[in-house]
Design a protein around this motif. Structure first.
Motif, PDB file in Angstrom:
ATOM      1  N   UNK A  82      64.587  66.053  81.318  1.00  0.00           N
ATOM      2  CA  UNK A  82      64.391  67.445  81.724  1.00  0.00           C
ATOM      3  C   UNK A  82      63.781  68.303  80.619  1.00  0.00           C
ATOM      4  N   UNK A  83      62.979  69.273  81.079  1.00  0.00           N
ATOM      5  CA  UNK A  83      62.362  70.233  80.172  1.00  0.00           C
ATOM      6  C   UNK A  83      62.175  71.547  80.917  1.00  0.00           C
ATOM      7  N   UNK A  84      62.582  72.632  80.307  1.00  0.00           N
ATOM      8  CA  UNK A  84      62.285  73.959  80.837  1.00  0.00           C
ATOM      9  C   UNK A  84      61.521  74.739  79.780  1.00  0.00           C
ATOM     10  N   UNK A  85      60.734  75.701  80.231  1.00  0.00           N
ATOM     11  CA  UNK A  85      59.878  76.414  79.294  1.00  0.00           C
ATOM     12  C   UNK A  85      59.974  77.915  79.509  1.00  0.00           C
ATOM     13  N   UNK A  86      59.557  78.626  78.500  1.00  0.00           N
ATOM     14  CA  UNK A  86      59.469  80.079  78.567  1.00  0.00           C
ATOM     15  C   UNK A  86      58.186  80.479  77.868  1.00  0.00           C
ATOM     16  N   UNK A  87      57.242  81.035  78.643  1.00  0.00           N
ATOM     17  CA  UNK A  87      55.950  81.424  78.078  1.00  0.00           C
ATOM     18  C   UNK A  87      55.501  82.742  78.694  1.00  0.00           C
ATOM     19  N   UNK A  88      54.625  83.398  77.981  1.00  0.00           N
ATOM     20  CA  UNK A  88      53.939  84.554  78.550  1.00  0.00           C
ATOM     21  C   UNK A  88      52.558  84.071  78.944  1.00  0.00           C
ATOM     22  N   UNK A  89      52.235  84.174  80.198  1.00  0.00           N
ATOM     23  CA  UNK A  89      50.956  83.661  80.664  1.00  0.00           C
ATOM     24  C   UNK A  89      51.104  82.255  81.228  1.00  0.00           C
ATOM     25  N   UNK A  90      49.969  81.618  81.443  1.00  0.00           N
ATOM     26  CA  UNK A  90      49.978  80.270  82.002  1.00  0.00           C
ATOM     27  C   UNK A  90      50.294  79.244  80.925  1.00  0.00           C
ATOM     28  N   UNK A  91      51.203  78.343  81.214  1.00  0.00           N
ATOM     29  CA  UNK A  91      51.616  77.391  80.173  1.00  0.00           C
ATOM     30  C   UNK A  91      50.696  76.184  80.082  1.00  0.00           C
ATOM     31  N   UNK A  92      50.531  75.714  78.853  1.00  0.00           N
ATOM     32  CA  UNK A  92      49.950  74.406  78.591  1.00  0.00           C
ATOM     33  C   UNK A  92      51.122  73.531  78.136  1.00  0.00           C
ATOM     34  N   UNK A  93      51.486  72.540  78.935  1.00  0.00           N
ATOM     35  CA  UNK A  93      52.684  71.756  78.687  1.00  0.00           C
ATOM     36  C   UNK A  93      52.339  70.298  78.396  1.00  0.00           C
ATOM     37  N   UNK A  99      63.258  55.376  73.790  1.00  0.00           N
ATOM     38  CA  UNK A  99      62.565  56.083  72.709  1.00  0.00           C
ATOM     39  C   UNK A  99      63.010  57.542  72.742  1.00  0.00           C
ATOM     40  N   UNK A 100      62.426  58.329  71.846  1.00  0.00           N
ATOM     41  CA  UNK A 100      62.699  59.765  71.773  1.00  0.00           C
ATOM     42  C   UNK A 100      61.546  60.504  72.445  1.00  0.00           C
ATOM     43  N   UNK A 101      61.876  61.362  73.382  1.00  0.00           N
ATOM     44  CA  UNK A 101      60.866  62.060  74.166  1.00  0.00           C
ATOM     45  C   UNK A 101      60.893  63.550  73.855  1.00  0.00           C
ATOM     46  N   UNK A 102      59.705  64.105  73.645  1.00  0.00           N
ATOM     47  CA  UNK A 102      59.568  65.512  73.311  1.00  0.00           C
ATOM     48  C   UNK A 102      58.698  66.223  74.335  1.00  0.00           C
ATOM     49  N   UNK A 103      59.180  67.364  74.784  1.00  0.00           N
ATOM     50  CA  UNK A 103      58.406  68.284  75.592  1.00  0.00           C
ATOM     51  C   UNK A 103      57.836  69.344  74.651  1.00  0.00           C
ATOM     52  N   UNK A 104      56.636  69.821  74.934  1.00  0.00           N
ATOM     53  CA  UNK A 104      56.023  70.817  74.055  1.00  0.00           C
ATOM     54  C   UNK A 104      55.182  71.786  74.871  1.00  0.00           C
ATOM     55  N   UNK A 105      55.042  72.988  74.325  1.00  0.00           N
ATOM     56  CA  UNK A 105      54.193  74.005  74.932  1.00  0.00           C
ATOM     57  C   UNK A 105      53.231  74.524  73.878  1.00  0.00           C
ATOM     58  N   UNK A 106      52.010  74.803  74.285  1.00  0.00           N
ATOM     59  CA  UNK A 106      51.053  75.336  73.325  1.00  0.00           C
ATOM     60  C   UNK A 106      51.342  76.796  73.073  1.00  0.00           C
ATOM     61  N   UNK A 156      62.931  74.007  76.186  1.00  0.00           N
ATOM     62  CA  UNK A 156      64.300  73.546  76.015  1.00  0.00           C
ATOM     63  C   UNK A 156      64.457  72.191  76.678  1.00  0.00           C
ATOM     64  N   UNK A 157      65.094  71.294  75.975  1.00  0.00           N
ATOM     65  CA  UNK A 157      65.448  70.001  76.516  1.00  0.00           C
ATOM     66  C   UNK A 157      66.973  69.947  76.508  1.00  0.00           C
ATOM     67  N   UNK A 158      67.593  70.148  77.657  1.00  0.00           N
ATOM     68  CA  UNK A 158      69.042  70.348  77.689  1.00  0.00           C
ATOM     69  C   UNK A 158      69.863  69.102  77.398  1.00  0.00           C
ATOM     70  N   UNK A 159      69.255  67.939  77.466  1.00  0.00           N
ATOM     71  CA  UNK A 159      69.998  66.697  77.255  1.00  0.00           C
ATOM     72  C   UNK A 159      69.584  66.044  75.946  1.00  0.00           C
TER      73      UNK A 159
END
Lengths: 115, 115
Positions: free
Chosen positions: B22-33, B87-94, B5-8
Protein backbone atom coordinates in the motif's frame (compact mmCIF):
# COMPACT_ATOMS: atom_id res chain seq x y z
CA UNK A 1 24.02 0.11 -22.43
CA UNK A 2 25.96 0.38 -19.19
CA UNK A 3 24.03 1.43 -16.12
CA UNK A 4 24.89 3.99 -13.49
CA UNK A 5 28.29 3.17 -12.04
CA UNK A 6 29.27 4.18 -8.54
CA UNK A 7 32.70 3.85 -6.99
CA UNK A 8 33.83 2.76 -4.54
CA UNK A 9 31.14 0.28 -3.56
CA UNK A 10 32.30 0.01 0.04
CA UNK A 11 34.54 2.16 2.16
CA UNK A 12 35.40 2.66 5.79
CA UNK A 13 36.52 5.99 7.22
CA UNK A 14 37.09 7.40 10.66
CA UNK A 15 35.49 10.45 12.21
CA UNK A 16 36.94 13.71 11.01
CA UNK A 17 38.15 12.35 7.69
CA UNK A 18 36.68 13.29 4.36
CA UNK A 19 35.41 11.12 1.54
CA UNK A 20 34.76 11.50 -2.17
CA UNK A 21 32.28 9.30 -4.00
CA UNK A 22 32.06 9.03 -7.76
CA UNK A 23 29.17 8.44 -10.11
CA UNK A 24 29.18 7.82 -13.86
CA UNK A 25 25.69 8.21 -15.32
CA UNK A 26 24.22 6.30 -18.18
CA UNK A 27 25.70 7.50 -21.46
CA UNK A 28 23.72 10.47 -22.73
CA UNK A 29 22.15 11.29 -19.37
CA UNK A 30 23.02 14.82 -18.30
CA UNK A 31 21.05 14.88 -15.06
CA UNK A 32 22.51 13.32 -11.93
CA UNK A 33 21.01 13.18 -8.46
CA UNK A 34 22.33 11.91 -5.15
CA UNK A 35 20.40 10.34 -2.28
CA UNK A 36 21.38 9.18 1.17
CA UNK A 37 19.79 6.05 2.58
CA UNK A 38 19.91 5.26 6.29
CA UNK A 39 17.79 2.93 8.45
CA UNK A 40 16.60 5.85 10.57
CA UNK A 41 15.93 8.56 7.99
CA UNK A 42 15.19 6.45 4.94
CA UNK A 43 15.91 7.86 1.50
CA UNK A 44 16.74 11.55 1.49
CA UNK A 45 17.58 13.81 -1.43
CA UNK A 46 21.05 15.34 -1.34
CA UNK A 47 21.47 17.29 -4.58
CA UNK A 48 20.82 17.38 -8.29
CA UNK A 49 23.11 18.43 -11.10
CA UNK A 50 22.41 19.20 -14.73
CA UNK A 51 25.04 20.30 -17.22
CA UNK A 52 27.56 21.01 -14.45
CA UNK A 53 25.13 23.20 -12.48
CA UNK A 54 23.60 22.36 -9.16
CA UNK A 55 19.86 22.76 -9.59
CA UNK A 56 18.66 21.77 -6.18
CA UNK A 57 20.03 20.83 -2.79
CA UNK A 58 18.46 18.90 0.04
CA UNK A 59 18.48 19.76 3.69
CA UNK A 60 22.01 18.68 4.53
CA UNK A 61 24.83 20.60 6.20
CA UNK A 62 27.52 22.32 4.19
CA UNK A 63 29.87 19.40 4.84
CA UNK A 64 28.07 17.70 1.98
CA UNK A 65 29.02 19.01 -1.42
CA UNK A 66 29.09 17.84 -4.98
CA UNK A 67 29.99 18.71 -8.50
CA UNK A 68 29.45 17.57 -12.04
CA UNK A 69 31.97 17.49 -14.81
CA UNK A 70 31.56 18.26 -18.49
CA UNK A 71 31.22 14.53 -19.29
CA UNK A 72 28.28 14.38 -16.82
CA UNK A 73 30.21 12.33 -14.29
CA UNK A 74 29.55 13.52 -10.76
CA UNK A 75 31.28 13.42 -7.44
CA UNK A 76 30.06 14.10 -3.96
CA UNK A 77 32.25 14.94 -1.03
CA UNK A 78 31.63 14.74 2.68
CA UNK A 79 34.10 16.52 4.91
CA UNK A 80 34.68 16.14 8.63
CA UNK A 81 32.86 12.83 8.74
CA UNK A 82 30.55 12.05 11.61
CA UNK A 83 29.26 8.68 12.76
CA UNK A 84 25.80 9.63 11.48
CA UNK A 85 27.14 9.94 7.95
CA UNK A 86 27.32 6.16 7.75
CA UNK A 87 24.88 5.34 4.98
CA UNK A 88 24.31 4.00 1.51
CA UNK A 89 24.83 6.84 -0.94
CA UNK A 90 22.88 6.39 -4.14
CA UNK A 91 23.43 8.16 -7.41
CA UNK A 92 20.78 8.31 -10.11
CA UNK A 93 20.66 9.65 -13.63
CA UNK A 94 17.94 10.36 -16.13
CA UNK A 95 17.62 11.48 -19.73
CA UNK A 96 16.56 15.00 -20.58
CA UNK A 97 13.76 13.99 -22.90
CA UNK A 98 11.87 11.03 -24.26
CA UNK A 99 9.67 8.45 -22.59
CA UNK A 100 12.21 7.87 -19.84
CA UNK A 101 12.59 11.51 -18.94
CA UNK A 102 10.67 11.09 -15.70
CA UNK A 103 12.43 7.95 -14.54
CA UNK A 104 15.55 7.93 -12.40
CA UNK A 105 17.93 5.01 -12.90
CA UNK A 106 19.91 4.28 -9.76
CA UNK A 107 23.37 2.90 -9.29
CA UNK A 108 24.18 0.14 -6.81
CA UNK A 109 25.37 2.69 -4.28
CA UNK A 110 28.44 3.40 -2.20
CA UNK A 111 28.22 2.10 1.35
CA UNK A 112 30.11 4.35 3.72
CA UNK A 113 30.91 3.26 7.24
CA UNK A 114 32.30 5.86 9.63
CA UNK A 115 34.09 4.54 12.70
CA UNK B 1 4.46 19.74 0.63
CA UNK B 2 4.44 16.50 -1.27
CA UNK B 3 4.57 13.27 0.72
CA UNK B 4 3.91 9.57 0.48
CA UNK B 5 3.04 7.10 3.18
CA UNK B 6 3.56 3.38 3.27
CA UNK B 7 1.51 2.23 6.25
CA UNK B 8 2.96 -1.28 6.45
CA UNK B 9 6.55 -1.93 7.47
CA UNK B 10 6.24 -5.53 6.35
CA UNK B 11 3.88 -7.60 4.23
CA UNK B 12 3.91 -11.39 4.41
CA UNK B 13 2.37 -13.48 1.68
CA UNK B 14 2.56 -17.09 0.59
CA UNK B 15 4.01 -17.93 -2.78
CA UNK B 16 1.32 -18.06 -5.44
CA UNK B 17 -1.04 -15.76 -3.55
CA UNK B 18 -1.80 -12.21 -4.70
CA UNK B 19 0.11 -9.42 -3.03
CA UNK B 20 -0.63 -5.78 -2.33
CA UNK B 21 1.78 -3.18 -1.03
CA UNK B 22 0.00 0.00 0.00
CA UNK B 23 0.91 3.60 -0.72
CA UNK B 24 -0.98 6.83 -0.17
CA UNK B 25 0.13 10.25 -1.31
CA UNK B 26 -0.40 13.90 -0.62
CA UNK B 27 0.41 16.38 -3.38
CA UNK B 28 -0.63 19.74 -4.67
CA UNK B 29 -1.51 19.32 -8.30
CA UNK B 30 -1.29 16.20 -10.41
CA UNK B 31 0.98 13.54 -8.95
CA UNK B 32 3.86 11.79 -10.62
CA UNK B 33 4.05 8.48 -8.75
CA UNK B 34 6.63 5.72 -8.84
CA UNK B 35 7.40 2.32 -7.38
CA UNK B 36 10.95 1.11 -6.90
CA UNK B 37 12.29 -2.16 -5.49
CA UNK B 38 15.53 -2.71 -3.62
CA UNK B 39 17.26 -6.03 -3.14
CA UNK B 40 19.87 -6.47 -0.37
CA UNK B 41 23.04 -4.43 -0.94
CA UNK B 42 21.72 -3.08 -4.20
CA UNK B 43 20.41 0.19 -5.53
CA UNK B 44 16.82 0.91 -6.42
CA UNK B 45 15.23 -0.66 -9.47
CA UNK B 46 12.35 1.07 -11.23
CA UNK B 47 9.13 -0.95 -11.41
CA UNK B 48 6.49 1.40 -12.78
CA UNK B 49 5.18 4.94 -12.86
CA UNK B 50 1.95 6.88 -13.12
CA UNK B 51 2.08 10.21 -14.89
CA UNK B 52 -1.27 10.47 -16.58
CA UNK B 53 -3.72 8.29 -18.43
CA UNK B 54 -5.02 4.85 -17.52
CA UNK B 55 -5.38 4.36 -13.77
CA UNK B 56 -4.04 0.81 -13.99
CA UNK B 57 -0.35 0.88 -14.72
CA UNK B 58 1.58 -2.24 -15.70
CA UNK B 59 5.26 -2.51 -14.92
CA UNK B 60 8.20 -4.85 -14.72
CA UNK B 61 8.20 -8.44 -13.42
CA UNK B 62 4.40 -8.76 -13.54
CA UNK B 63 3.74 -5.90 -11.13
CA UNK B 64 0.96 -3.39 -11.60
CA UNK B 65 -0.38 -0.46 -9.65
CA UNK B 66 -3.74 1.23 -9.47
CA UNK B 67 -3.94 4.99 -9.21
CA UNK B 68 -6.98 6.08 -7.23
CA UNK B 69 -7.43 9.84 -7.12
CA UNK B 70 -10.37 9.88 -4.72
CA UNK B 71 -8.52 7.76 -2.18
CA UNK B 72 -5.12 9.33 -3.00
CA UNK B 73 -3.65 5.86 -3.23
CA UNK B 74 -1.24 4.07 -5.52
CA UNK B 75 -1.11 0.48 -4.33
CA UNK B 76 1.32 -1.99 -5.88
CA UNK B 77 -0.13 -5.38 -6.81
CA UNK B 78 0.84 -8.70 -8.30
CA UNK B 79 -1.59 -11.55 -9.02
CA UNK B 80 0.78 -14.35 -7.96
CA UNK B 81 3.75 -13.76 -5.66
CA UNK B 82 7.12 -15.41 -6.13
CA UNK B 83 9.74 -16.06 -3.47
CA UNK B 84 12.10 -13.98 -5.60
CA UNK B 85 9.79 -10.96 -5.12
CA UNK B 86 10.97 -10.74 -1.52
CA UNK B 87 12.59 -7.32 -1.25
CA UNK B 88 12.11 -3.77 0.01
CA UNK B 89 9.58 -1.74 -1.94
CA UNK B 90 9.45 2.04 -2.07
CA UNK B 91 6.69 4.32 -3.26
CA UNK B 92 7.77 7.80 -4.37
CA UNK B 93 6.29 11.05 -5.62
CA UNK B 94 8.03 13.69 -7.66
CA UNK B 95 8.52 16.95 -5.83
CA UNK B 96 7.25 20.06 -7.55
CA UNK B 97 9.37 22.41 -5.48
CA UNK B 98 12.04 23.09 -8.05
CA UNK B 99 14.08 20.20 -9.40
CA UNK B 100 12.21 17.69 -11.49
CA UNK B 101 14.47 14.89 -10.32
CA UNK B 102 13.77 15.14 -6.66
CA UNK B 103 11.75 12.18 -5.49
CA UNK B 104 10.16 11.99 -2.09
CA UNK B 105 10.19 8.40 -0.92
CA UNK B 106 8.04 6.52 1.51
CA UNK B 107 9.62 4.63 4.36
CA UNK B 108 9.56 1.36 2.47
CA UNK B 109 7.70 -1.91 2.88
CA UNK B 110 9.52 -5.18 3.29
CA UNK B 111 7.80 -7.89 1.29
CA UNK B 112 8.41 -11.43 2.50
CA UNK B 113 7.11 -14.23 0.29
CA UNK B 114 7.07 -17.60 1.98
CA UNK B 115 7.50 -20.77 -0.11
Amino acid sequence: KAGVTQTPRYLIKTRGQQVTLSCSPISGHRSVSWYQQTPGQGLQFLFEYFSETQRNKGNFPGRFSGRQFSNSRSEMNVSTLELGDSALYLCASKPSEGSGANVLTFGAGSRLTVL
Amino acid sequence: AQSVAQPEDQVNVAEGNPLTVKCTYSVSGNPYLFWYVQYPNRGLQFLLKYITGDNLVKGSYGFEAEFNKSQTSFHLKKPSALVSDSALYFCAVRDYGGATNKLIFGTGTLLAVQP
